[in-house]
Design an enzyme around this catalytic site. Structure first.
Site, PDB file in Angstrom:
ATOM      1  N   ARG A 118     -20.378   6.010 -18.315  1.00  0.00           N
ATOM      2  CA  ARG A 118     -19.371   5.278 -19.114  1.00  0.00           C
ATOM      3  C   ARG A 118     -18.417   6.192 -19.873  1.00  0.00           C
ATOM      4  NH1 ARG A 118     -23.932   2.449 -19.839  1.00  0.00           N
ATOM      5  NH2 ARG A 118     -23.997   0.526 -18.618  1.00  0.00           N
ATOM      6  N   LYS A 140      -3.589   9.125 -18.148  1.00  0.00           N
ATOM      7  CA  LYS A 140      -3.692   8.141 -17.055  1.00  0.00           C
ATOM      8  C   LYS A 140      -4.519   8.769 -15.938  1.00  0.00           C
ATOM      9  CE  LYS A 140       0.583   5.450 -17.479  1.00  0.00           C
ATOM     10  NZ  LYS A 140       1.865   5.128 -16.808  1.00  0.00           N
ATOM     11  N   GLU A 182      10.834  16.324 -12.192  1.00  0.00           N
ATOM     12  CA  GLU A 182      10.318  15.639 -13.398  1.00  0.00           C
ATOM     13  C   GLU A 182      10.738  16.392 -14.668  1.00  0.00           C
ATOM     14  OE1 GLU A 182       8.837  12.698 -13.163  1.00  0.00           O
ATOM     15  OE2 GLU A 182       7.808  12.624 -11.221  1.00  0.00           O
ATOM     16  N   LYS A 224       6.637  14.723 -23.234  1.00  0.00           N
ATOM     17  CA  LYS A 224       5.668  13.728 -22.765  1.00  0.00           C
ATOM     18  C   LYS A 224       4.637  13.424 -23.854  1.00  0.00           C
ATOM     19  CE  LYS A 224       2.971  11.786 -19.167  1.00  0.00           C
ATOM     20  NZ  LYS A 224       2.346  11.836 -17.856  1.00  0.00           N
ATOM     21  N   GLU A 234       1.612   2.445 -22.705  1.00  0.00           N
ATOM     22  CA  GLU A 234       2.828   1.949 -22.064  1.00  0.00           C
ATOM     23  C   GLU A 234       3.138   0.496 -22.386  1.00  0.00           C
ATOM     24  OE1 GLU A 234       3.402   3.459 -18.110  1.00  0.00           O
ATOM     25  OE2 GLU A 234       5.146   2.190 -17.767  1.00  0.00           O
ATOM     26  N   ARG A 238       6.916   4.422 -23.571  1.00  0.00           N
ATOM     27  CA  ARG A 238       6.447   5.264 -22.462  1.00  0.00           C
ATOM     28  C   ARG A 238       7.234   4.991 -21.176  1.00  0.00           C
ATOM     29  NH1 ARG A 238       0.193   7.417 -21.417  1.00  0.00           N
ATOM     30  NH2 ARG A 238       0.706   8.536 -19.524  1.00  0.00           N
ATOM     31  N   ASN A 242       9.850   6.701 -16.856  1.00  0.00           N
ATOM     32  CA  ASN A 242      10.086   6.166 -15.512  1.00  0.00           C
ATOM     33  C   ASN A 242      11.550   6.252 -15.079  1.00  0.00           C
ATOM     34  OD1 ASN A 242       7.442   5.509 -14.882  1.00  0.00           O
ATOM     35  ND2 ASN A 242       7.562   3.576 -15.987  1.00  0.00           N
ATOM     36  N   HIS A 245      12.601   6.269 -11.480  1.00  0.00           N
ATOM     37  CA  HIS A 245      11.419   5.846 -10.735  1.00  0.00           C
ATOM     38  C   HIS A 245      11.521   4.447 -10.142  1.00  0.00           C
ATOM     39  CE1 HIS A 245       9.719   9.492 -12.338  1.00  0.00           C
ATOM     40  NE2 HIS A 245       8.529   9.269 -11.817  1.00  0.00           N
ATOM     41  N   HIS A 249      10.570   4.642  -6.532  1.00  0.00           N
ATOM     42  CA  HIS A 249       9.427   3.934  -5.935  1.00  0.00           C
ATOM     43  C   HIS A 249       9.870   3.096  -4.738  1.00  0.00           C
ATOM     44  CE1 HIS A 249       7.045   4.274  -9.939  1.00  0.00           C
ATOM     45  NE2 HIS A 249       6.721   5.246  -9.107  1.00  0.00           N
ATOM     46  N   HIS A 262       7.198  12.747  -3.913  1.00  0.00           N
ATOM     47  CA  HIS A 262       7.517  11.891  -5.062  1.00  0.00           C
ATOM     48  C   HIS A 262       8.736  12.410  -5.837  1.00  0.00           C
ATOM     49  CE1 HIS A 262       7.006   9.357  -8.565  1.00  0.00           C
ATOM     50  NE2 HIS A 262       6.927  10.445  -9.320  1.00  0.00           N
TER      51      HIS A 262
HETATM   52  N1  NAD Z   1      -1.715  10.638 -14.278  1.00  0.00           N
HETATM   53  C1  NAD Z   1      -0.396  10.700 -14.387  1.00  0.00           C
HETATM   54  O1  NAD Z   1       0.174  10.453 -15.439  1.00  0.00           O
HETATM   55  C2  NAD Z   1       0.405  11.107 -13.189  1.00  0.00           C
HETATM   56  C3  NAD Z   1       1.748  11.471 -13.334  1.00  0.00           C
HETATM   57  C4  NAD Z   1       2.441  11.931 -12.213  1.00  0.00           C
HETATM   58  C5  NAD Z   1       1.816  11.988 -10.988  1.00  0.00           C
HETATM   59  N2  NAD Z   1       0.506  11.602 -10.885  1.00  0.00           N
HETATM   60  C6  NAD Z   1      -0.190  11.680  -9.595  1.00  0.00           C
HETATM   61  O2  NAD Z   1      -0.210  13.035  -9.183  1.00  0.00           O
HETATM   62  C7  NAD Z   1      -0.284  13.085  -7.772  1.00  0.00           C
HETATM   63  C8  NAD Z   1       0.695  14.114  -7.275  1.00  0.00           C
HETATM   64  O3  NAD Z   1       0.376  15.360  -7.838  1.00  0.00           O
HETATM   65  P1  NAD Z   1       0.794  16.721  -7.141  1.00  0.00           P
HETATM   66  O4  NAD Z   1       2.213  16.659  -6.776  1.00  0.00           O
HETATM   67  O5  NAD Z   1       0.313  17.801  -8.023  1.00  0.00           O
HETATM   68  O6  NAD Z   1       0.016  16.647  -5.752  1.00  0.00           O
HETATM   69  P2  NAD Z   1      -1.337  17.302  -5.214  1.00  0.00           P
HETATM   70  O7  NAD Z   1      -2.385  17.312  -6.237  1.00  0.00           O
HETATM   71  O8  NAD Z   1      -1.615  16.623  -3.931  1.00  0.00           O
HETATM   72  O9  NAD Z   1      -0.898  18.804  -4.906  1.00  0.00           O
HETATM   73  C9  NAD Z   1       0.079  19.081  -3.931  1.00  0.00           C
HETATM   74  C10 NAD Z   1      -0.454  20.064  -2.870  1.00  0.00           C
HETATM   75  O10 NAD Z   1      -0.477  21.385  -3.420  1.00  0.00           O
HETATM   76  C11 NAD Z   1      -1.773  21.961  -3.288  1.00  0.00           C
HETATM   77  N3  NAD Z   1      -1.917  22.845  -4.447  1.00  0.00           N
HETATM   78  C12 NAD Z   1      -2.120  22.493  -5.725  1.00  0.00           C
HETATM   79  N4  NAD Z   1      -2.033  23.555  -6.519  1.00  0.00           N
HETATM   80  C13 NAD Z   1      -1.780  24.625  -5.746  1.00  0.00           C
HETATM   81  C14 NAD Z   1      -1.584  26.005  -5.996  1.00  0.00           C
HETATM   82  N5  NAD Z   1      -1.544  26.488  -7.246  1.00  0.00           N
HETATM   83  N6  NAD Z   1      -1.385  26.821  -4.945  1.00  0.00           N
HETATM   84  C15 NAD Z   1      -1.359  26.324  -3.669  1.00  0.00           C
HETATM   85  N7  NAD Z   1      -1.504  25.030  -3.365  1.00  0.00           N
HETATM   86  C16 NAD Z   1      -1.723  24.186  -4.405  1.00  0.00           C
HETATM   87  C17 NAD Z   1      -2.704  20.802  -3.239  1.00  0.00           C
HETATM   88  O11 NAD Z   1      -3.921  21.118  -2.608  1.00  0.00           O
HETATM   89  C18 NAD Z   1      -1.887  19.793  -2.429  1.00  0.00           C
HETATM   90  O12 NAD Z   1      -1.982  20.086  -1.061  1.00  0.00           O
HETATM   91  C19 NAD Z   1      -0.021  11.687  -7.268  1.00  0.00           C
HETATM   92  O13 NAD Z   1      -1.239  11.117  -6.845  1.00  0.00           O
HETATM   93  C20 NAD Z   1       0.490  10.952  -8.488  1.00  0.00           C
HETATM   94  O14 NAD Z   1       0.162   9.573  -8.491  1.00  0.00           O
HETATM   95  C21 NAD Z   1      -0.193  11.171 -11.952  1.00  0.00           C
HETATM   96 ZN    ZN Z   2       7.069  10.736 -11.396  1.00  0.00          ZN
END
Ligand code: NAD
Ligand code: ZN
Length: 358
Positions: A118, A140, A182, A224, A234, A238, A242, A245, A249, A262
């Site tokens: 939990r 999030k 971003e 942020k 949100e 918050r 977006n 976005h 999206h 993205h």
């Molecule tokens: N929680 C939130 O507030 C929030 C905000 C924005 C995005 N997200 C989420 O984040 C995700 C996207 O994140 P992302 O763009 O980091 O994608 P990701 O985590 O898939 O990373 C992108 C790629 O880079 C590789 N990688 C990561 N770090 C590396 C490094 N230092 N060297 C070499 N390769 C590396 C990963 O293995 C992957 O193949 C989505 O699922 C999205 O929904 C969440």
């Molecule tokens: Zn975004």
């Protein structure tokens, strides 16, 4: 090293930012009350690069759980697998999870930490630009369902975020540039000076110079954090995060998340939002051109000739952020400031999408 605080009362937490701070992660995490048995969650790309280094600075050998890399693995099945690993290793309520990776690892590891027993403590060590300027801050967490992205999750704030820009040196260039969309967004919505800095230093930032990256990452985290501190769940403010976005999206959905990263879809979305703001008389042509030129300097797309306007518009109407039949848009009224509008005529939205085909 710079330290920021995300101000959430008794759930406040520090963000440590600096070149090489991974080497100090051991003591920083102890300071942040992450003691007890630790599980490091990483992925199959990041683990081989950095997990051993992290493990060494943590002292006691942590459990290391490696997820297959990629958004397609951001699934509930991974939560069950992780919890199984935690149980097998004897983790309990006093244990903690450390997410070492990009946004996918952070979201999955954070949700596993929110769910296991939990809720146990966790920390973020983000390794992508997206994670360093966006996903590691704000609490999030969650996974995707085949019927919708990020539809299963929880708010669960970390105890600390440790940001080391030198980890970005191995990140593929396209991933880095998309993440920087971003940071540019943060400039447009809240900080004209950050935007100007990013315009001026595009070359060094795109090249991954850790010194040039510090300011965009630091300011992004500050912006942020301030927004999250004001509106953690949100209910209102918050939503300004977006910006770009609602269009973005729609573009991701119409391409089934395949054609654009993205951040690339957000870049297209920011340009569309800028064009729309100009048509509404909220900004002038110079604003639109400045934003367009900056996105372009980062190798981000601002046009897509084949954009299917009607389909994209239909998908935007279905976006989960649209409530009560009205689409919600974050629209700039000057550089560094945006407002939320729910009263935009569909013809204005359509024209903005048309402009992306030019
Ligand atoms: N929680 C939130 O507030 C929030 C905000 C924005 C995005 N997200 C989420 O984040 C995700 C996207 O994140 P992302 O763009 O980091 O994608 P990701 O985590 O898939 O990373 C992108 C790629 O880079 C590789 N990688 C990561 N770090 C590396 C490094 N230092 N060297 C070499 N390769 C590396 C990963 O293995 C992957 O193949 C989505 O699922 C999205 O929904 C969440
Ligand atoms: Zn975004």
């Amino acid at each position: 090293m710079k330290t920021l605080t995300v101000d959430l009362g008794d759930r406040s937490y520090p963000i440590y930012i600096g070149e090489g701070v991974l080497g100090e992660a051991g003591s920083l995490l102890v300071q942040a009350r992450l003691t007890g048995a630790l599980a490091v969650v990483t992925d199959s790309n990041v683990g081989p690069l950095y997990a051993e280094r992290l493990s060494r600075v943590l002292g006691d050998t942590p459990l290391i759980c490696t997820l297959p890399a990629g958004e397609e693995h951001k699934r509930l099945a991974q939560i069950e697998w992780l919890c199984g690993q935690f149980l097998e290793a004897g983790l309990d309520r006093s244990s903690a999870v450390i997410a070492l990776g990009g946004g996918v690892v952070g979201d999955v590891a954070g949700f596993a930490a929110a769910s296991f027993m939990r809720g146990i403590r966790f920390a973020q060590i983000p390794t992508t630009i997206v994670a360093q300027v966006d996903s590691s801050v704000g609490g999030k967490t969650g996974v995707n369902h085949p019927a919708g992205k990020n539809t299963i999750g929880a708010f669960h704030q970390p105890e600390a975020v440790v940001i080391d820009m030198t980890l970005l040196q191995t990140l593929p260039g396209r991933e880095a540039r998309a993440g920087l969309a971003e940071a540019i967004k943060h400039g447009v919505i809240a900080d004209a000076e950050l935007f100007a800095f990013m315009e001026e230093h595009a070359g060094a930032i795109v090249a991954g110079d850790p010194r040039a990256l510090e300011r965009p990452i630091l300011r992004s985290c500050e912006i942020k954090s301030a927004v999250v501190a004001e509106d953690e769940r949100e209910h209102g403010l918050r939503a300004i995060l977006n910006y770009g976005h609602t269009f973005g999206h729609g573009i991701e959905a119409v391409t089934e998340y395949k054609r654009f990263l993205h951040g690339e879809a957000v870049a297209l979305g920011m340009h569309a939002a800028g064009v729309m703001a100009e048509a509404l008389g909220m900004v002038d042509a110079a604003f639109v051109e400045r934003q367009r030129a900056c996105l372009t300097a980062y190798g981000l797309p601002v046009t897509w000739r084949d954009l299917p306007v009607a389909e994209t518009l239909a998908l935007m109407r279905h976006d989960k952020k649209a409530r009560g039949g009205t689409m919600k848009f974050i629209v700039p009224d000057r550089l560094g400031h945006v407002v939320q509008r729910t009263d935009i005529a569909e013809s204005d939205v359509r024209n903005a999408l048309e402009a992306l085909r030019a």
